[in-house]
Design an enzyme around this catalytic site. Structure first.
Site, PDB file in Angstrom:
ATOM      1  N   HIS A  73       0.827  -1.206   0.000  1.00 12.56           N
ATOM      2  CA  HIS A  73       0.000   0.000   0.000  1.00 12.56           C
ATOM      3  C   HIS A  73       0.864   1.259   0.000  1.00 12.56           C
ATOM      4  CE1 HIS A  73      -3.788  -2.235   1.651  1.00 12.56           C
ATOM      5  NE2 HIS A  73      -3.669  -2.303   0.337  1.00 12.56           N
ATOM      6  N   GLU A 158      -5.920  -7.874   3.686  1.00  4.53           N
ATOM      7  CA  GLU A 158      -5.401  -8.885   4.610  1.00  4.53           C
ATOM      8  C   GLU A 158      -6.526  -9.568   5.366  1.00  4.53           C
ATOM      9  OE1 GLU A 158      -2.861  -9.268   8.702  1.00  4.53           O
ATOM     10  OE2 GLU A 158      -2.314  -7.616   7.358  1.00  4.53           O
ATOM     11  N   SER A 255      -2.694   0.824   6.352  1.00  5.62           N
ATOM     12  CA  SER A 255      -3.234   0.761   7.708  1.00  5.62           C
ATOM     13  C   SER A 255      -2.188   1.161   8.736  1.00  5.62           C
ATOM     14  CB  SER A 255      -3.743  -0.653   7.996  1.00  5.62           C
ATOM     15  OG  SER A 255      -4.190  -0.776   9.330  1.00  5.62           O
TER      16      SER A 255
END
Length: 359
Positions: A73, A158, A255
């Site tokens: 990411h 995930e 995240s």
């Protein structure tokens, strides 16, 4: 002739950045200007492995190499690999039959693996080994007739992958409020697992709420939150009380990067912001600021941090103190499908190397 009005957006005009003199005049700084630079920061072993996997696949198989979802990411990493010939897709159905597809570091469910096989796709599984560990735990605990309370963000790749290992035996817990209201059929056979990139503090808060309601809740055999996430949060906890401002380099869908902003504020930073690139920094953030904490998420190449440090130096923050809270020396071997190809080709890096870091 159509009379429908057409709205045309104005072209973007670069914002004039205020000079260091203008910023200083707006709010003088008391004390010496300095940067508190977190260590460790940036790439973790799982990200390094995944990026190398795509780089090496491009080297040995040639472009295009398809990648399901973002390999990690980070927008800079993705765009850099796209420039080399990687094609990022959302689902296997977008990959031409028989082509090569790399599964991202976040992992995939068995259904995704099966759909790739059905289409005759060649695959390289770049799932982080620490995520794979959680997948194996989910399979084992489901076989043992436990119900799994999976702490994580629903919709994150995930979590989708882990949930997909045992969907009938898994309930996702997104936050403390859900922990207070979740209902289970058999409270005597529960175990919790977690996404690897969560806030350590919030995860343990959720666990304590669940344990208060379900005293027989079991712990996983080892911590699911990965070492890199824990270490980066520990470093920013050390910096935050000493920082007027914390800048976290990382993408919005990362995240662990988003959590770093939250942790910085929770542990005493007066302000904290996330940016992808140095040019996103608003110089008004520096008004009255003596100390700036800097860190980066686990999927961020160091080149982006160095860009931020150069900008800070232009505004008088040339003194840099590295705040070291841990040493990281973990390396993961490359995916087995790729190792065999590289070894056969005589590539000396078939076991794995540090990535180019996309400099």
């Amino acid at each position: 002739m159509s009379t429908t009005a057409v709205s045309l957006s104005m072209p973007a005009v670069p914002r004039r950045r205020r000079s260091p003199q203008e910023v200083a005049a707006a709010a003088p700084v008391t004390g010496e200007k300095r940067v508190l630079l977190a260590a460790p920061r940036g790439y973790c072993a799982g990200v390094d492995r995944a990026v190398i996997a795509v780089e090496k696949a491009l080297d040995h198989y040639g472009a295009p190499v398809y990648v399901r979802k973002q390999i990690v990411h980070n927008v800079h990493v993705v765009s850099s690999l796209e420039a080399r010939g990687a094609i990022f897709v959302e689902e296997n159905e977008e990959v031409p039959e028989g082509e090569l597809v790399v599964f991202s570091a976040h992992g995939v469910s068995p259904a995704v693996v099966n759909s790739a096989a059905d289409r005759g796709l060649r695959t390289i599984d770049a799932t982080c080994p620490l995520v794979t560990k959680v997948h194996k735990e989910a399979v084992r605990f489901a076989k043992e007739k436990n119900h799994i309370l999976l702490i994580g963000h629903e919709g994150h790749e995930e979590v989708e992958g882990t949930y997909g290992e045992a969907p009938e035996s898994t309930t996702i817990i997104n936050n403390p409020d859900e922990a207070r209201t979740v209902q289970v059929a058999d409270p005597d056979n529960l175990i919790w697992l977690s996404q690897t990139t969560l806030s350590v503090d919030e995860t343990m808060e959720i666990v304590e709420i669940l344990r208060g309601r379900f005293p027989k809740l079991q712990n996983p055999p080892s911590d699911d939150i990965c070492y890199a996430t824990t270490n980066r949060q520990s470093a920013i906890k050390e910096i935050a009380p000493r920082a007027d401002l914390v800048i976290v380099v990382g993408s919005a869908n990362s995240s662990n990067s988003v959590r770093l902003v939250e942790v910085a504020l929770e542990y005493g930073a007066k302000a904290s912001y996330r940016v992808d690139f140095a040019n996103e920094i608003d110089e008004t953030w520096f008004e009255g600021v003596a100390s700036v904490g800097v860190t980066s998420g686990a999927s961020v190449p160091e080149v982006l941090v160095q860009d931020v440090l150069r900008l800070l130096s232009e505004y008088g923050y040339a003194s840099v103190e590295e705040v070291v809270t841990a040493q990281e020396d973990i390396l993961f071997s490359l995916p087995k499908e790729l190792r065999a190809t590289l070894k056969a080709a005589g590539d000396p890096d078939y076991k794995g190397v540090k990535s180019s870091n996309l400099m």
